[in-house]
Design a protein around this motif. Structure first.
Motif: not given
Ligand SMILES: Nc1ncnc2c1ncn2[C@@H]1O[C@H](COP(=O)(O)OP(=O)(O)OP(=O)(O)O)[C@@H](O)[C@H]1O
Ligand SMILES: Nc1ncnc2c1ncn2[C@@H]1O[C@H](COP(=O)(O)OP(=O)(O)OP(=O)(O)O)[C@@H](O)[C@H]1O
Ligand code: MOO
Ligand SMILES: [Mg+2]
Ligand SMILES: [Mg+2]
Lengths: 362, 234, 232, 232, 362
Positions: A177-183
């Motif tokens: 989720r971190l990878r996707d949300r915050a790029g």
């Protein structure tokens, strides 16, 4: 934000000589013990000053030997989860975790202490000192500390090695989720192919200080030539997939280029894109679509290559739709079924073999 | 053979010369050990291997005598000294002071200090305090006194300009070109400054007696005199 | 107790404490800096600095006092400079006694602290840097807490030394009751005169009591700091 | 050089070296033991021992020398015992100077070594024990090599102190050329007489040179030891 | 030689209260991070003195709180591989590894330095100091150090966590041989079920300081009730097997109580006993023996229990001969095949799914 690494540095047994491009998302550094993974991460973080080369992050030069640029460690703002913990012994768990927060620039944002402590199961021990934590607890604090510094990028050196499967299952989706949300780009070292396959958008395979293969995870992982690098049991293909619909009995239907797959319920809206990993050893081959069998997932394909190994096994690469599948079978079976390139074939995949852990929201 | 002589530190220059002369003359060695009189006296009390003691302080010699550590009848007053008021390099050349009950030493000092050896402990300081007291100057000067742990340190305070004036032995003042003697304290303003010498009980021997005799010989006296000491009884 | 020691002696006790505390308080930061520099940095003249710091230990205190007198005295180059620019006077003042004490205690402090700095794992400081902390912040939040046991050890060694310092002090600032007559000077004075031993030993007892108290406190502090550092 | 210093002065240099080296050589093992005990063991009277070790630092050296004279002198209780049973004489011998120097240097040595012991991770010693090593073996193969930088630091501090020690030495063993006249005593004596400063400063120079040499050597040794300890 | 542990000790979050019997062979301590595994091992090694209880090894009392017995650490002679390395930084790799040798009693024997260094891939770095080794290299030195002290027992706390799959594959068989040849008992902590299943003769499952299950590995691992403790992906059964014969095409035929299994060549003499692990997710169920399929291994069985989980999955326990098999399938498949207890069924197992790594020489 992408990371460019192109460095040379002498080590004890060999020279590290590494050039790769890490695009947005998770880039996995994969390689045997002593291959140079930690050294690469150290160079990116600024802890190691390479003899030659340069390192760029999102257009900014972190290091350039020729131009004599070497951005100080603390100005790089890369959250580093060390292989060896490095917690501050004199601070409480809470103080450790919040150490980097004050240095996050104005306007930055990220997860809060409560959220991270909860995720990592540390809420009950926030006021303890690291000295009396278990090995896995220490490692979790180290992860939390890096996350809470709201970094521009994460450098994770075997962050989950000391953790049990259940805890991993909790942390991995969070990282996704971190990878996707915050790029948030992540450079990720792991010996676990399951972790790599799940998280990585791109993979860099190191051997004795050299990059032997790098590229998008789908390509690298389904390359039959790398089966021995990766380990027989871990070889497999990554397939892009789209969530088609959710069935009432708790299964989720995915469409891949070669057909449909049924999986235990996925918490994703229909239409969203994901990918699935299918281990070579989980794929059986059948000449005709089998009946009366508990396997739900059967894809039609065509044999591309047939590689017999030194042992009794064989790796079969199939074209199914636009994707390539790997199947690992015995030579005896290959002969019994008279397999040969070009042949039409059915890949029988146990639905549950495509485990949750192998689905990345990528 | 060698003879160990415990001598007050201020005697070093003179004693070194005498020891060299003695060796040249007799081939025998004098081994002088210099330290503050109090230290030497205590060491003698503890059985120090010394044969002769020359103290700068009759008090310590009295103590040893009471303890029965001296060879009876050998104690003599060997040397005399005087104390002087000195000025340092900062003082104007035409400054002249005549010591007497009317000397306004406190005013002369201004906000400067009068350097002395410890006024209750070290002989030169004790004599200086006695002299100032008998002249009626002590009370006014006392707050301005800086006490050093020995005469040489007091001399150094003046020599370096740290203190404008000081009270030291004449022997010390004579040897330091940095300082100028303003005046000598009247001999009756303080107890006589004598250096008693004696042979120690543990060290009595013919050889010791020979050295002791040499110390009172004319040759030795000449050396002492050359270093500014007076000879007791002369 | 008040009967047992005369007012001048009480003065000496109070002065010794004041001098020692100031001496340590002011030189501790410099000592920490010097120790850190010696342990972690490479710079030209490092060995020279190291040597100079050790000088007061090597030289007889009287010599140190003498050299102090020559340089920090009113006419000394440093002394006159400090006076003209800051109005600071050391000669015959308790400040001079504190200066002498701190210089004599300095090598002891620096060695202890330096050892502590050398045993701090630079990896922890690096970890702090990766979290965004600038050097000075790292120093105050990571290095300093971790070297605290060493700092405390250095401070107590220095304090003990300052309480006992005599030779350099009396040579530099002489012995002026109330200004520069510290406990050791008072003790020395008593020892110079026949029969002064009892009085001297009384003061020795006071001095030992004070220093042992300080020692006990430092042990407790150091143990607490060490416990924190061990992380338990 | 031989012209530059007189034979008596050379004697003083040689004697100072001999005294300091013996002082450190003999007290180092005891210092290591004491440091280890203070760092690692709990025993009744630990604080007392700690205090006694620090005493020579707290007391003016003259007092220490005086106490040594009273106890180790020929007529003192310890001195007479040692003489009768072992034929050992300290009073007014160079052995006494070495005793005085080692006692004055002891607290410095112990502090350094103790700090080093405290920074050794007991987990390493435990690991050695799990491999079958008895305590003493663990000490000599694990603890001692790891505290070596601290031991060297302690030894050099002690050596410097021993080279500079004066007050206790002259009080205890007097100032007899060739026997007990160490460099600092010689320097002191020169400072006591008119015109002695230049000669004193010459000896100071010698003393500084020797000590700096020792310091430089110790730095090299300590760096080597520290490098080993860091495991790189 | 068996180990008896029965201790109580207060910890930060809970009291450790553990009693178990570790028979000869490998006893795996399994449990989540912070469950108390390291604490138990520390107590056995003597590093921790428990508040209460006793510890016996082969009849000898190592610790007994009541009798006030506490054998000194160095007299226990237990080779401890620490979770946190603890190499001697001032010694070379060689010196580290040989440290314990001189304390082996006369008459003891064990592997030599060369053999172990070779196994662990450390031969080239024997003269280096541990400070400049990679994480995995350090861990290997720690393993070597414990092995070379020729201990009476091995205590291994996640010894392979930092190692790559290939290196694990080299070390695991070696540990097995040690276990079998020297009868060396091993107390083994690992989060990897594959390692546990392969090595363990007996398993102790810890949860928050309590033993929740302990017993022979076959029983504990094929207990459907423990599936969630162990992790869905790792659940599976252990089957005793006998090597029947070797086929020319490189396959080895094993006989298990329920039939025959074909595996890639095993280097074992016909007649020797072994055991195989079959992951629940690798077992498909079929109503009739399927044809024209690459799976070679088909066992006939009968459904014992059918446990539907909270999700879309179901765990089926089969009786096949004298053994129990686990199969993890979707509820949809269970319904499609109308599965119910007592039903005759065929378990389809991909031969390669019984990986080498899961075959223990036990
Ligand atoms: N010295 C200590 N004092 C109090 N509690 C402790 C101490 N050491 C560990 N603990 C706590 O005891 C629990 C068990 O710790 P232990 O190290 O045995 O866990 P573990 O099962 O080995 O975990 P991991 O898999 O994370 O290494 C943990 O919650 C830990 O925080
Ligand atoms: N400071 C150093 N000097 C010289 N060589 C080093 C140094 N640190 C590591 N090496 C060597 O460089 C190689 C690569 O080390 P690195 O730590 O990058 O490996 P790694 O890929 O992270 O391995 P692992 O998976 O075991 O952690 C190893 O062979 C190691 O011994
Ligand atoms: O050294 Mo003295 O006894 O002050 O002359
Ligand atoms: Mg690494
Ligand atoms: Mg653990």
């Amino acid at each position: 934000m992408s990371l460019t690494v192109d460095i040379t540095h002498p080590l004890a047994g060999f020279d590290l000589n590494v050039a790769f491009e890490a695009p947005e998302g998770v880039t996995a550094l994969f390689g045997r013990s002593g291959a140079g993974k930690t050294t690469v991460i150290n160079a990116v973080s600024g802890l190691l000053k390479p003899q030659q080369g340069r390192i760029l992050l999102g257009g900014e030069t972190l290091f350039d030997a020729k131009a004599r640029v070497n951005l100080p460690i603390h100005r790089r703002r890369l959250g580093y989860v060390f292989q060896d913990g490095r917690l501050f012994p004199h601070m409480s768990v809470r103080q450790n975790m919040m150490y980097g927060r004050r240095f996050a620039p104005r306007g930055a944002s990220g997860p809060g202490l409560e959220e991270v402590a909860d995720l990592l199961g540390l809420t009950a021990m926030l006021d303890r000192r690291p000295g009396a934590l278990s090995g896995g607890e220490k490692q979790r604090v180290a992860i939390g500390r890096a996350l809470l510094s709201w970094p521009r990028m994460l450098l994770m050196d075997e962050p989950l090695a000391a953790l049990d499967a259940a805890r991993k299952e909790e942390i991995l989706p969070y990282l996704e989720r971190l990878r996707d949300r915050a790029g948030l780009p992540i450079l990720y070292v792991s010996h676990s192919m399951a972790e790599v396959a799940r998280l990585a958008t791109s993979v860099v395979v190191l051997e004795a200080g050299q990059v032997v293969r790098s590229g998008p995870a789908e390509q690298v992982l389904s390359d039959p030539a790398l089966v021995h690098q990766i380990g027989l049991r871990e070889a497999g293909a990554l397939l892009p997939a789209t969530v088609a619909r959710h069935h009432d009995d708790g299964l989720t239907e995915l469409s891949v280029s070669g057909g449909r797959l049924f999986l235990p319920h996925l918490d994703m809206a229909p239409g969203s894109h994901t990918r699935v990993r299918i281990l070579a050893q989980d794929v059986m081959l059948a000449l005709e679509p089998p009946n009366g069998i508990s396997a739900l997932n059967i894809l039609r394909g065509e044999i591309v290559t047939l590689r017999e190994g030194s042992g009794p096994g064989a790796i079969v690469q199939l074209q199914s739709g636009e994707d390539k599948l790997l199947s690992r079978i015995t030579r005896r079976s290959a002969q019994a079924l008279h397999l040969s390139p070009g042949q039409r074939i059915y890949a029988v995949i146990k639905s549950v073999a495509i485990a949750r852990g192998d689905i990345g929201a990528g | 053979g060698t003879t160990t002589v415990f001598a007050a530190a201020s005697l070093k220059n003179a004693m070194d010369e005498i020891a060299a002369d003695y060796k040249a003359e007799t081939g025998n060695e004098i081994l002088p050990s210099y330290a503050g009189s109090s230290k030497l006296a205590r060491q003698i009390q503890q059985g120090a291997p010394a044969q002769i003691f020359i103290s700068a302080n009759p008090g310590w010699m009295d103590t040893l005598e009471k303890d029965g550590l001296l060879v009876d009848g050998t104690r003599v007053d060997l040397l005399l000294n005087s104390i002087v008021l000195i000025a340092g390099p900062g003082a104007s050349a035409d400054l002249s002071v005549k010591i007497g009950p009317d000397t306004d030493l406190a005013t002369l000092l201004g906000d400067g200090r009068l350097a002395m050896a410890l006024v209750d402990a070290v002989p030169a300081g004790i004599y200086g305090k006695a002299a100032l007291s008998s002249l009626g100057l002590w009370d006014s000067v006392e707050p301005k006194v800086a006490q050093a742990d020995n005469v040489r340190a007091a001399l150094r305070l003046v020599g370096s300009g740290e203190a404008p004036m000081g009270i030291v032995y004449a022997t010390d003042a004579a040897a330091d070109p940095q300082v100028r003697v303003l005046d000598t304290f009247p001999a009756d303003s303080h107890p006589a400054i004598v250096y008693p010498a004696a042979i120690l009980k543990d060290g009595d021997s013919d050889q010791t007696r020979a050295v002791f005799a040499y110390l009172t010989s004319d040759a030795a006296r000449a050396v002492f005199k050359a270093h500014g000491f007076g000879i007791a009884g002369e | 107790m008040t009967d047992w020691l005369g007012p001048a002696e009480w003065q000496a006790v109070a002065l010794s404490l004041k001098v020692s505390l100031w001496a340590i308080g002011l030189s501790l930061p410099i000592g920490i800096l010097a120790a850190y520099a010696l342990a972690r940095w490479d710079f030209p003249g490092k060995q020279l600095l190291n040597g100079i710091i050790h000088l007061p230990l090597i030289l007889p205190p009287v010599v140190t006092g003498y050299l102090l007198l020559l340089s920090f005295g009113r006419r000394g180059p440093v002394g006159s400079f400090l006076y003209e620019w800051f109005g600071l006077i050391f000669a015959f003042r308790w400040t001079g006694a504190a200066l002498a004490a701190s210089i004599m205690a300095f090598p002891l402090m620096v060695r202890s602290i330096r050892l502590a700095v050398e045993s701090v794992d630079p990896k922890l400081e690096q970890a702090a840097a990766t979290l965004g902390a600038p050097r000075l912040w790292v120093f105050f939040t990571v290095t300093l807490p971790l070297i605290l046991p060493g700092v405390i050890a250095g401070a107590i060694l220095g304090f003990a030394k300052a309480m006992g310092e005599f030779g350099a002090t009396i040579t530099f600032v002489s012995n002026i009751p109330g200004q520069t007559q510290t406990l050791p000077s008072a003790i020395y004075t008593f020892l110079q005169v026949p029969g002064g031993e009892t009085q001297a030993m009384r003061l020795v007892l006071v001095s030992v009591t004070v220093a042992m108290g300080a020692l006990a406190i430092s042990e407790i502090l150091a143990r607490r700091a060490a416990k924190r550092v061990s992380g338990a």
